[in-house]
Motif scaffolding. Sequence first.
Motif, PDB file in Angstrom:
ATOM      1  N   ILE A  72     -26.561   9.493  15.320  1.00  0.00           N
ATOM      2  CA  ILE A  72     -25.419   8.889  14.601  1.00  0.00           C
ATOM      3  C   ILE A  72     -24.224   8.651  15.535  1.00  0.00           C
ATOM      4  CG2 ILE A  72     -23.653   9.291  12.812  1.00  0.00           C
ATOM      5  CD1 ILE A  72     -25.847  10.428  11.026  1.00  0.00           C
ATOM      6  N   ALA A 109     -25.936  11.594   1.647  1.00  0.00           N
ATOM      7  CA  ALA A 109     -24.712  10.894   1.225  1.00  0.00           C
ATOM      8  C   ALA A 109     -24.166  10.037   2.365  1.00  0.00           C
ATOM      9  CB  ALA A 109     -23.660  11.930   0.842  1.00  0.00           C
ATOM     10  N   GLY A 140     -21.621  21.389  11.925  1.00  0.00           N
ATOM     11  CA  GLY A 140     -22.148  20.566  13.021  1.00  0.00           C
ATOM     12  C   GLY A 140     -20.961  19.814  13.618  1.00  0.00           C
TER      13      GLY A 140
END
Length: 453
Positions: free
Chosen positions: A18, A335, A354
């Motif tokens: 990501i 989500a 995280g």
Amino acid sequence: MGKPHVLAIPYPAQGHVIPFMELMQCLANQGFRITFVNTDFNHKRVINALSEEDNVGDMIRLVSIPDGLDPSEDRNELGILSEAIFRVMPEKLQELIEKTNAADDMAITCIIADASMGWAVEVARKMGIKRAVFCPASAAVYATCFSVQKLIDDGIINNNGTPIKNQMIQLSPTMPPMNTSQFGWACIGDLTTQKQIFDLTVKCNEFITFADWIVSSSSYELESAAFTLFPNILPIGPLLASNRLGKQSGYFWPEDKTCLSWLDEQPPRSVIYVAFGSFTVFDRTQFQELALGLELTKRPFLWVVRPDITVELGDSYPEGFDDRVSIRGRMVGWAPQQKVLSHPSVACFLSHCGWNSTMEGVGNGVPFLCWPYFADQFLNQSYICDVWNVGLGLDKDKRGIITRSEINNKVEQLLDDKTFKARALHLKEKVVNNVREGGRSHKNFSNFIEWMK
Ligand code: UDP
């Protein structure tokens, strides 16, 4: 001359893919052409999770190479995965680059490797390509990794990375104290896994010295001492999709957008957002206790229950839970987290800490309840709670369980004390200014781009 062409290679985990994708979106916006290399296994997940309207844009080409494991092997076994990567991927990467370079006007002009994939820097060096390293975790984590030899020499850890004793240490007089039990490699599994990860860290350190640039997803304001200790690590973060008015991308699971309209219906600053990233798993007892704790708060909550979050098969919710919480509780499989955290209805973030989740909470001024699971998350918790003072930790009882009443009490404590929110908003202001024109991260990023061009 063709466009600059960057090849990006993240470590194959969601918390790396990501932020890498975010960095590449920023570069694509600057006119760079991007080849984004996932492992075959993750490439399939990313493609399957992309909805039609969510493509990554024309400038980013998604490609893949094998990770060295059989299709059925468990990618959450990080020690085994890391060894396989190291054995197989360098050669596969080189082949991919040769093939890409053979096409007209496609030559790779720069490689950006994950710090945990330091071997890719060596591939770039051998092939005469410019190279940079991107660090998607905290600067404190890399400061610790880059200090392993000193930690061994000082008798703080042994050659396998195991702390000689449990103690508080400081990497430098200005660095916040850390507990030796918080070294990332020492919180990752059994001794074999620890050794595999530690060895990889040591090897990557060597390769990283051949990188022309090391950039970090953190910001100077958050970790000034770590950046002072290692001035060659340059902060360019926090890289959040909202800073470029875009969407987060690179998900391994399809997102459930319906929770955004559900959030629209909730009162301002009322919802507890609960999410534990991509790795955390719970046993049935802890999972049920969490559910009952959320119920006990009597507040609205949005809880990300990944399909693989419990080890037990079948329904793990306490009996009757769904019905009892149906008016104010919402569970989703995955989500759109950054959108959720920027929603005005969210009051606090119950998080595994995280680094990406930490940056996303900080970047949106949301106070935290910390429930770290493994690796660097314990260290991140101590920054949230002790250094920035924008959250509270959850304590385990004698059985090692975080009980429903502990959850309820800490939610009350966090939300009753308005100073947590005030500090979180203040911190947000500081870090977000960093990535704006004139900010330190913005300046570093502009210089980085100029170098790549
Ligand atoms: N995430 C998400 N939706 C979810 C849960 C997580 O988009 O329901 C994203 C989150 O925004 C973050 C990443 O997944 O960018 C998780 O990375 P992090 O470093 O927080 O944790 P890890 O998964 O590496 O443990």
